[in-house]
Design an enzyme around this catalytic site. Structure first.
Site, mmCIF file in Angstrom:
data_model
loop_
_atom_site.group_PDB
_atom_site.id
_atom_site.type_symbol
_atom_site.label_atom_id
_atom_site.label_comp_id
_atom_site.label_asym_id
_atom_site.label_seq_id
_atom_site.Cartn_x
_atom_site.Cartn_y
_atom_site.Cartn_z
ATOM 1 N N GLY A 132 0.720 -1.168 -0.050
ATOM 2 C CA GLY A 132 -0.251 0.030 -0.288
ATOM 3 C C GLY A 132 0.475 1.461 -0.180
ATOM 4 C CB CYS A 133 -0.785 5.026 0.154
ATOM 5 S SG CYS A 133 -1.367 4.573 -1.175
#
Length: 389
Positions: A163-164
């Protein structure tokens, strides 16, 4: 007889891990944010959802994004109608795309980074590959090793479904590898393709629409190593200190679930609030040892999850608007490319620093911070030291 202590000493580099080159790549399909709602609702056969379309148009208008790049185009989506529904079985089709396209886009970025580095690729000792999509065995790390023609005994690390925040994670891992393995040269690649998350609209799941308004495709690569060879390797940033933490009371703030329908994202509305509430503590831990408490005196690279996160962080810390300029410029031009974003911002900052006549790669400043925010809610912090231009 050689002691273990002597062996350990000989294995360690002398100086800090340093970023020696950066390369970026995007798919050729460029999407205009102002007309994207019309395209998105048409291609997903959702034009009848007029109120939702207006809502999505407002989301896109407020996103501060002008353009994004996407592997998915009209032709591909017409061939795969299940991907245009909100919840239809489509994982096989998505996987078939991303297991090919993720390493392919990563290779483009890696080739640029290796070219800038200027050394033979045979000197790459480690490979870190990070992506939020395309789980396969052997993985994208293996595919890239083959496609680039790296040595078969390059030490590989494959990171899926991060993810980010993961742009910070890969730098943390690369730092540890470079500093603990004398002569190591680590190729780091983050490659993100939204084919696994694209889906049609749902009026009961507005958080899914937020992702459709923000996410874009991109890959970035960096070469990391300690003790750069003088006159041969050109250092860009030194990686001085790293940390990872889970924000308290943030469970469920950002979730992603891989199912038959692809990767679904779920966001709590108060993600910007959670980030801004925890940013002070992260900065204090990072910069108190350096006697730095004025956060306008450092350069900033923050994962641009969306404009609200950047606005709240600025407000909480009293940051001058120009502090987030590189971050906002990348968000505007590319959207949220998950783990690749912060590496794009590093590239943007070193280029603009040179163009604007600054004395260092950090907008003329000595110290800087890189933040990643993502599922968990996880916060990655990297303290950077700029290099004279």
């Amino acid at each position: 007889m050689v002691s273990v202590a002597e062996i350990r000493q000989a294995q360690r580099a002398e100086g800090p891990a340093t970023i020696l080159a950066i390369g970026t790549a995007n798919p050729p399909n460029r999407v205009d944010q102002s007309t994207y709602p019309d395209y998105y609702f048409r291609i997903t056969n959702s034009d009848h959802m007029t109120e939702l379309k207006e809502k999505f148009q407002r989301m896109c208008d407020k996103s501060m994004i002008k353009t994004r790049y996407m592997y998915l185009n009209e032709e591909i989506l017409k061939e795969n109608p299940n991907m245009c529904a909100y919840m239809a079985p489509s994982l096989d089709a998505r996987q078939d795309m991303v297991v090919v396209e993720v390493p392919k886009l990563g290779k483009e970025a890696a080739v640029k980074a290796i070219k800038e580095w200027g050394q033979p690729k045979s000197k790459i000792t480690h490979l870190i590959f990070c992506t939020t999509s395309g789980v396969d065995m052997p993985g994208a790390d293996y595919q890239l090793t083959k496609q680039l023609g790296l040595r078969p005994y390059v030490k590989r690390y494959m990171m899926y479904q991060q993810g980010c925040f993961a742009g910070g994670t890969v730098l943390r891992l690369a730092k540890d590898l470079a500093e603990n393995n004398k002569g190591a040269r680590v190729l780091v690649v983050c490659s993100e393709i939204t084919a696994v998350t694209f889906r049609g609209p749902s009026d009961t799941h507005l958080d899914s629409l937020v992702g459709q308004a923000l996410f874009g495709d991109g890959a970035a690569a960096v070469i990391v190593g300690s003790d750069p060879i003088p006159q041969v390797e050109k250092p860009l940033y030194e990686l001085v200190w790293t940390a990872q933490t889970i924000a308290p009371d943030s469970e469920g703030a950002i979730d992603g679930h891989l199912r038959e329908v692809g990767l679904t994202f779920h966001l709590l509305k108060d993600v910007p609030g959670i980030v801004s509430k925890n940013i002070d503590k992260a900065l204090f831990e990072a910069f108190n040892p350096l006697n730095i408490s004025d956060y306008n005196s450092i350069f900033w690279i923050a994962h641009p999850g969306g404009p609200a996160i950047l606005d709240q962080v600025e407000q909480k810390l009293g940051l001058k608007p120009e502090k987030m300029k590189a971050t906002r410029d990348v968000l505007s031009e590319y959207g949220n490319m998950s783990s690749a974003c912060v590496l794009f911002i590093l590239d943007e900052m070193r280029r603009k620093s040179a163009e604007n006549g600054h004395k260092t790669t950090g907008e003329g400043l000595e110290w800087g911070v890189l933040f990643g925010f993502g599922p968990g809610l996880t916060i990655e912090t990297v303290v950077l030291h700029s290099v004279a231009i």
